[in-house]
Motif scaffolding. Sequence first.
Motif, mmCIF file in Angstrom:
data_model
loop_
_atom_site.group_PDB
_atom_site.id
_atom_site.type_symbol
_atom_site.label_atom_id
_atom_site.label_comp_id
_atom_site.label_asym_id
_atom_site.label_seq_id
_atom_site.Cartn_x
_atom_site.Cartn_y
_atom_site.Cartn_z
ATOM 1 N N PRO A 1 -3.761 0.440 1.745
ATOM 2 C CA PRO A 1 -4.445 -0.534 0.893
ATOM 3 C C PRO A 1 -4.973 0.100 -0.396
ATOM 4 O O PRO A 1 -5.456 1.242 -0.394
ATOM 5 C CB PRO A 1 -5.606 -1.005 1.784
ATOM 6 C CG PRO A 1 -5.128 -0.780 3.181
ATOM 7 C CD PRO A 1 -4.312 0.475 3.114
ATOM 8 N N PHE A 2 -4.850 -0.651 -1.468
ATOM 9 C CA PHE A 2 -5.361 -0.306 -2.789
ATOM 10 C C PHE A 2 -4.679 0.917 -3.414
ATOM 11 O O PHE A 2 -5.086 1.363 -4.484
ATOM 12 C CB PHE A 2 -6.885 -0.105 -2.763
ATOM 13 C CG PHE A 2 -7.636 -1.339 -2.362
ATOM 14 C CD1 PHE A 2 -7.637 -2.464 -3.168
ATOM 15 C CD2 PHE A 2 -8.345 -1.378 -1.163
ATOM 16 C CE1 PHE A 2 -8.326 -3.606 -2.800
ATOM 17 C CE2 PHE A 2 -9.041 -2.522 -0.782
ATOM 18 C CZ PHE A 2 -9.023 -3.640 -1.602
ATOM 19 N N THR B 1 -4.906 -6.053 2.203
ATOM 20 C CA THR B 1 -3.731 -6.067 3.077
ATOM 21 C C THR B 1 -2.719 -4.974 2.780
ATOM 22 O O THR B 1 -1.825 -4.725 3.581
ATOM 23 C CB THR B 1 -3.003 -7.414 2.971
ATOM 24 O OG1 THR B 1 -2.609 -7.622 1.609
ATOM 25 C CG2 THR B 1 -3.877 -8.553 3.446
ATOM 26 N N ALA B 2 -2.811 -4.348 1.608
ATOM 27 C CA ALA B 2 -1.824 -3.387 1.110
ATOM 28 C C ALA B 2 -0.582 -4.060 0.548
ATOM 29 O O ALA B 2 0.436 -3.405 0.323
ATOM 30 C CB ALA B 2 -1.425 -2.348 2.164
ATOM 31 N N THR B 3 -0.644 -5.365 0.303
ATOM 32 C CA THR B 3 0.408 -6.022 -0.467
ATOM 33 C C THR B 3 0.047 -5.895 -1.945
ATOM 34 O O THR B 3 -1.133 -5.929 -2.314
ATOM 35 C CB THR B 3 0.562 -7.502 -0.094
ATOM 36 O OG1 THR B 3 -0.693 -8.170 -0.279
ATOM 37 C CG2 THR B 3 1.002 -7.648 1.356
ATOM 38 N N PRO B 4 1.026 -5.737 -2.816
ATOM 39 C CA PRO B 4 0.717 -5.528 -4.228
ATOM 40 C C PRO B 4 -0.152 -6.629 -4.833
ATOM 41 O O PRO B 4 -1.111 -6.352 -5.555
ATOM 42 C CB PRO B 4 2.109 -5.483 -4.878
ATOM 43 C CG PRO B 4 2.993 -4.958 -3.799
ATOM 44 C CD PRO B 4 2.471 -5.574 -2.531
ATOM 45 N N GLY C 1 -5.859 -0.127 6.741
ATOM 46 C CA GLY C 1 -5.106 1.107 6.651
ATOM 47 C C GLY C 1 -5.007 1.812 7.991
ATOM 48 O O GLY C 1 -4.022 2.487 8.277
ATOM 49 N N VAL C 2 -6.022 1.635 8.838
ATOM 50 C CA VAL C 2 -6.042 2.217 10.174
ATOM 51 C C VAL C 2 -5.427 1.267 11.197
ATOM 52 O O VAL C 2 -4.544 1.634 11.972
ATOM 53 C CB VAL C 2 -7.472 2.594 10.598
ATOM 54 C CG1 VAL C 2 -7.511 3.019 12.065
ATOM 55 C CG2 VAL C 2 -8.023 3.698 9.711
ATOM 56 N N ASN D 1 -4.751 6.586 4.082
ATOM 57 C CA ASN D 1 -3.566 6.829 3.244
ATOM 58 C C ASN D 1 -3.783 6.553 1.769
ATOM 59 O O ASN D 1 -2.807 6.402 1.016
ATOM 60 C CB ASN D 1 -2.374 5.997 3.737
ATOM 61 C CG ASN D 1 -1.968 6.351 5.150
ATOM 62 O OD1 ASN D 1 -1.896 7.523 5.498
ATOM 63 N ND2 ASN D 1 -1.710 5.342 5.969
ATOM 64 N N LEU D 2 -5.033 6.486 1.322
ATOM 65 C CA LEU D 2 -5.301 6.238 -0.092
ATOM 66 C C LEU D 2 -5.228 7.562 -0.848
ATOM 67 O O LEU D 2 -6.151 8.378 -0.796
ATOM 68 C CB LEU D 2 -6.669 5.592 -0.272
ATOM 69 C CG LEU D 2 -7.077 5.270 -1.710
ATOM 70 C CD1 LEU D 2 -6.114 4.274 -2.343
ATOM 71 C CD2 LEU D 2 -8.506 4.728 -1.755
#
Length: 408
Positions: free
Chosen positions: A221-222, A305-308, A333-334, A364-365
């Motif tokens: 995410p982000f 959500t980690a969608t663009p 992310g987790v 994962n950022l």
Amino acid sequence: MTHVGDIAVTGLGLVTPAGIGVEENWRRVLSGRSCAAPDDTLAGMPVGISCRVPGFDAEELLPDFPAWQLERFVQLALAAARMAVRDAGWDPGRWDGTRVGVVLGNSLGGAATFEEQHDVLRERGPAKVSPLLVTRYMPNMGAGYLAIDLGVLGPSIGVATACASGATAVGTARDLLRSGTCDIVLAGASESALTRTVMSGLAKMGALSRSDAAAEHVSKPFDAERDGFVAAEGAGVLVLERTRDAAARGATVRALLAGYGTSSDSHHATAPHPGGLGIERAVRTALGDAAVAPTSVDHVNAHGTATPMNDLIEGRMLHRVLGGRAAVTSTKGVTGHALAAAGAIEAAYTVLAVQHGVMPPVANLKNPDPGLELDLVSGEPRTGRVEVALSTSLGFGGHNAALVFTAA
């Protein structure tokens, strides 16, 4: 300091990819390590990873209930609800069930059973279709079975606002308490729909990450390189009571639910409003309900959500409304994205952040999106007093919900 509308969170129950139980969940979320892994049931599919609940054994966790009759999303919900009730210090055998309610969110119901029985119908004929098909498929059966299991005789409500369902359920429960309809409400959501058909649909619409990185590095995410979410299953349940009732029985209060806001985008079936105006209305309503200034928010557990599209729109909205002070995370992310259950699970994590003064990092950022002006928690958990925290949820159909939690 409480005000007249505050509601006490006295119990939490979590069954998620991050673990079974609150403590196990909190340790994993604070670690910042993703739960995503290859999924054998999705072998050969365009997307072959997911976030499943590890080691979930319904027979062990629900030994006195005919778990074999229940769809997995109901099993997850029952396990989480029992945990939450124990955590709150309640004995369902001794409460007045007429004053207890359930509000449980779900969106996709028993998708696995429906797919399986559709194959039975085609291959073996209608006489072989299971008599449990309907009750295993119906999304309201989570709320129904919670009421049956725990002796709840008050309202039992199923909520379906897509990925905002969990937050909508918590807000609806708040209303039942404020109105005097109930004295105790179990609120949350569950989802377990990681089937080949559902995952094919999510992949086809472009919602899922197609990254070729190792599974544990996909959900980000982000991050500037995000390209979609990792689908998950799970359940989260909160026990809510009026603050005066919790105090009268000497209950431990984890945090206060001080505000709730909801809105509709009226824009598109799957895309959020490009200006973030719908979720902004929900956030501003929740802050107003809590009598909290936007600049007083210490922490946000974002939908993230980690969608663009979602992360950019939501992130810009958060900066516009809150400024740059709030420490922002996305625990997806987790855990991955548990769809209808996400808002309830994240509400529980937000409560824990308030209670313990610790904010989880975004997994994962590595390269924050340069188009965002947010104070993103990355790498390690961040400690500090969390007096006011916000949890946001957005769902297909333009559903938005925001919850404000404050320190007890």
